[in-house]
Design an enzyme around this catalytic site. Structure first.
Site, PDB file in Angstrom:
ATOM      1  N   CYS A  56      45.046  -3.592  21.683  1.00  0.00           N
ATOM      2  CA  CYS A  56      45.963  -3.505  22.831  1.00  0.00           C
ATOM      3  C   CYS A  56      45.616  -4.601  23.842  1.00  0.00           C
ATOM      4  CB  CYS A  56      45.846  -2.125  23.482  1.00  0.00           C
ATOM      5  SG  CYS A  56      46.991  -1.921  24.856  1.00  0.00           S
TER       6      CYS A  56
ATOM      7  N   CYS B 208      53.079  14.700  19.401  1.00  0.00           N
ATOM      8  CA  CYS B 208      53.032  13.581  20.351  1.00  0.00           C
ATOM      9  C   CYS B 208      52.516  12.321  19.664  1.00  0.00           C
ATOM     10  CB  CYS B 208      52.075  13.908  21.491  1.00  0.00           C
ATOM     11  SG  CYS B 208      52.323  15.538  22.207  1.00  0.00           S
TER      12      CYS B 208
ATOM     13  N   CYS C 197      57.183  14.057  21.760  1.00  0.00           N
ATOM     14  CA  CYS C 197      56.662  13.328  22.925  1.00  0.00           C
ATOM     15  C   CYS C 197      56.133  12.000  22.406  1.00  0.00           C
ATOM     16  CB  CYS C 197      55.533  14.115  23.585  1.00  0.00           C
ATOM     17  SG  CYS C 197      54.819  13.250  25.012  1.00  0.00           S
TER      18      CYS C 197
ATOM     19  N   CYS D 264      42.337  -1.426  30.164  1.00  0.00           N
ATOM     20  CA  CYS D 264      41.931  -0.112  30.697  1.00  0.00           C
ATOM     21  C   CYS D 264      40.457   0.164  30.349  1.00  0.00           C
ATOM     22  CB  CYS D 264      42.835   0.979  30.134  1.00  0.00           C
ATOM     23  SG  CYS D 264      44.589   0.543  30.212  1.00  0.00           S
TER      24      CYS D 264
ATOM     25  N   ARG E 243      47.816  20.710  31.299  1.00  0.00           N
ATOM     26  CA  ARG E 243      47.137  20.655  29.990  1.00  0.00           C
ATOM     27  C   ARG E 243      45.661  20.279  30.146  1.00  0.00           C
ATOM     28  NH1 ARG E 243      50.031  16.972  27.141  1.00  0.00           N
ATOM     29  NH2 ARG E 243      51.541  18.617  26.791  1.00  0.00           N
TER      30      ARG E 243
ATOM     31  N   CYS F 274      55.601  13.815  30.963  1.00  0.00           N
ATOM     32  CA  CYS F 274      54.223  14.271  30.793  1.00  0.00           C
ATOM     33  C   CYS F 274      53.379  13.228  31.509  1.00  0.00           C
ATOM     34  CB  CYS F 274      53.888  14.329  29.303  1.00  0.00           C
ATOM     35  SG  CYS F 274      52.145  14.658  28.966  1.00  0.00           S
TER      36      CYS F 274
ATOM     37  N   CYS G  43      39.286   2.811  27.711  1.00  0.00           N
ATOM     38  CA  CYS G  43      39.999   2.972  26.435  1.00  0.00           C
ATOM     39  C   CYS G  43      39.353   2.234  25.271  1.00  0.00           C
ATOM     40  CB  CYS G  43      41.448   2.525  26.604  1.00  0.00           C
ATOM     41  SG  CYS G  43      42.427   2.865  25.121  1.00  0.00           S
TER      42      CYS G  43
HETATM   43  N1  SAM Z   1      49.212   2.499  25.652  1.00  0.00           N
HETATM   44  C1  SAM Z   1      49.941   3.517  26.283  1.00  0.00           C
HETATM   45  C2  SAM Z   1      49.564   3.724  27.728  1.00  0.00           C
HETATM   46  O1  SAM Z   1      48.430   3.438  28.090  1.00  0.00           O
HETATM   47  O2  SAM Z   1      50.395   4.226  28.462  1.00  0.00           O
HETATM   48  C3  SAM Z   1      49.858   4.857  25.561  1.00  0.00           C
HETATM   49  C4  SAM Z   1      48.544   5.277  24.927  1.00  0.00           C
HETATM   50  S1  SAM Z   1      47.190   5.540  26.075  1.00  0.00           S
HETATM   51  C5  SAM Z   1      45.820   5.698  24.992  1.00  0.00           C
HETATM   52  C6  SAM Z   1      47.497   7.184  26.697  1.00  0.00           C
HETATM   53  C7  SAM Z   1      46.542   7.787  27.686  1.00  0.00           C
HETATM   54  O3  SAM Z   1      45.362   8.228  27.046  1.00  0.00           O
HETATM   55  C8  SAM Z   1      46.003   6.909  28.807  1.00  0.00           C
HETATM   56  O4  SAM Z   1      46.918   6.750  29.835  1.00  0.00           O
HETATM   57  C9  SAM Z   1      44.804   7.702  29.273  1.00  0.00           C
HETATM   58  O5  SAM Z   1      45.179   8.596  30.296  1.00  0.00           O
HETATM   59  C10 SAM Z   1      44.388   8.482  28.029  1.00  0.00           C
HETATM   60  N2  SAM Z   1      43.080   8.029  27.537  1.00  0.00           N
HETATM   61  C11 SAM Z   1      42.833   6.911  26.845  1.00  0.00           C
HETATM   62  N3  SAM Z   1      41.523   6.788  26.564  1.00  0.00           N
HETATM   63  C12 SAM Z   1      40.911   7.868  27.115  1.00  0.00           C
HETATM   64  C13 SAM Z   1      39.549   8.301  27.167  1.00  0.00           C
HETATM   65  N4  SAM Z   1      38.571   7.590  26.624  1.00  0.00           N
HETATM   66  N5  SAM Z   1      39.282   9.455  27.796  1.00  0.00           N
HETATM   67  C14 SAM Z   1      40.281  10.184  28.354  1.00  0.00           C
HETATM   68  N6  SAM Z   1      41.575   9.814  28.329  1.00  0.00           N
HETATM   69  C15 SAM Z   1      41.893   8.664  27.723  1.00  0.00           C
HETATM   70 FE1  SF4 Z   2      46.219   0.006  25.794  1.00  0.00          FE
HETATM   71 FE2  SF4 Z   2      44.449   1.979  25.872  1.00  0.00          FE
HETATM   72 FE3  SF4 Z   2      45.362   0.966  28.137  1.00  0.00          FE
HETATM   73 FE4  SF4 Z   2      47.033   2.438  26.566  1.00  0.00          FE
HETATM   74  S1  SF4 Z   2      45.209   3.153  27.637  1.00  0.00           S
HETATM   75  S2  SF4 Z   2      47.496   0.484  27.591  1.00  0.00           S
HETATM   76  S3  SF4 Z   2      46.229   1.877  24.545  1.00  0.00           S
HETATM   77  S4  SF4 Z   2      44.155  -0.133  26.592  1.00  0.00           S
END
Ligand code: SAM
Ligand code: SF4
Ligand code: DTB
Length: 330
Positions: free
Chosen positions: A54, A98, A129, A58, A261, A189, A61
């Protein structure tokens, strides 16, 4: 039932959070009972349809290409693979399936393939979702036309703390996509992650943003950071579990008619902590072996926990009321 409010001030929310624990939990539980059967939990099952690589940064992530995690990137899954997973999730008792994708935003071609998945999952009688990143107005309209039930797009944290967690997009980008979703009439959500090193004020400010949206998100995922080795947030001081419960309880008070949730982080929680969260007003969980890239709480352990707590999951309840064939959601 209390009137839904959208004008919460930060200090009101901070005052709720700062109450003695028993007062806060009692208030949250009263609000919960006024709006829901407190012995019923909704189950959503997650599937990561596109893993890793990606472009976003973040800090929490595992899927960001900017961090060196152990994760192997994967291309978009095939339709039949997704539908097979959805059938299994339904057989296990989930009512919502989802799909997550590690995109900043989808291309129109990628969206074509996701729409085929949404149509297939709906045909199985499951709620749908998806979480695909930022969307244009035209893409939102296409998802609406496909019958998508929910879009997941998290605010993750407060406006003030956001820049310390994510630098490749702004809080306003996030709010813009949320507005598009709500204006199109797709259910939202939207929640956040706790335990990223934020302050209580940040947690209050996140809840303020969620509760003061034009409509409360229908589902509010409260995630506890899953610390993934190789991500910048790996090694962050863990949040006090009781502070997690306080935040969840406050979410219940602010958004009384929403499904709150208890989301990521359950695998790392003791049963007693989860039980407190259910008392405080959590009425939905992610159910199934995996979250997106990490392990979820074990399903057998979940079933035992629900049994010990006398919690019925929604599909059980619907089948009792309407019979197994008629419990179509949606
Ligand atoms: N890439 C898209 C986005 O960021 O909107 C969708 C997938 S992203 C992985 C969805 C959500 O997963 C993130 O917004 C975050 O809130 C949650 N998430 C991701 N990694 C996480 C982690 N290590 N611990 C808790 N929540 C996490
Ligand atoms: Fe990409 Fe993870 Fe950020 Fe979603 S949360 S935009 S998958 S880096
Ligand atoms: C949400 O709020 N939590 C889910 C879902 N929406 C997409 C994701 C949790 C991810 C946990 C870390 C992982 O498995 O990669």
């Amino acid at each position: 039932m209390s009137q839904l409010r959208h004008d919460w001030s930060l200090s009101e929310i901070e005052d709720l959070l700062a109450q003695p624990f028993n007062d806060l939990l009692f208030q949250a539980h009263q609000v919960y009972r006024a709006h829901f059967d407190p012995n019923r939990v909704q189950l959503s099952t997650l599937l990561n349809i596109k893993t890793g690589a990606c472009p976003e940064d973040c800090s929490y992530c595992a899927q960001s290409a900017r961090h060196s995690t152990q994760l192997a990137p994967e291309r978009l899954l095939a339709l039949e693979t997704v539908l097979e997973k959805a059938r299994q999730a339904k057989a296990q008792g989930a009512t919502r399936f989802c799909l997550g994708a590690a995109w900043r935003s989808p291309t129109d071609k990628q969206l074509d393939r996701v729409i085929a998945m949404i149509e297939g999952i709906r045909a199985l009688g499951l709620e749908t979702c998806v979480t695909l990143g930022m969307l244009t107005d035209a893409q939102v309209q296409r998802l609406k036309a496909a019958g998508l039930d929910y879009y997941n797009h998290n605010l993750d944290t407060s406006p003030a703390f956001y820049g310390q967690v994510i630098r490749t997009r702004t809080y306003q980008d996030r709010l813009d996509t949320l507005a598009r979703i709500q204006q199109a009439g797709i259910r939202l959500c939207c929640g956040g992650i706790l335990g990223m090193g934020e302050s209580r004020r940040d947690r209050a400010a996140l809840l303020q943003q969620l509760a003061n949206l034009p409509q409360h998100p229908e589902s509010v995922p409260i995630n506890l950071l899953v610390q993934v080795e190789g991500t910048p947030l790996y090694g962050t001081d863990p949040l006090d579990p009781l502070e997690f419960v306080r935040t969840l309880a406050t979410a219940r008070i602010l958004m009384p008619a929403s499904h709150v949730r208890l989301s990521a982080g359950r695998a790392q929680m003791r049963d007693e902590l989860q039980a407190l969260c259910f008392f405080a007003g959590a009425n939905s969980v992610f159910y199934g072996e995996r979250l997106l890239t990490t392990d979820n709480a074990d399903s057998q352990r979940d079933r035992q926990l629900f049994e010990r707590l006398g919690l019925q999951f929604e599909r059980q309840f619907l089948e009792e009321v309407r019979g197994p064939r008629a419990c179509h959601q949606g």
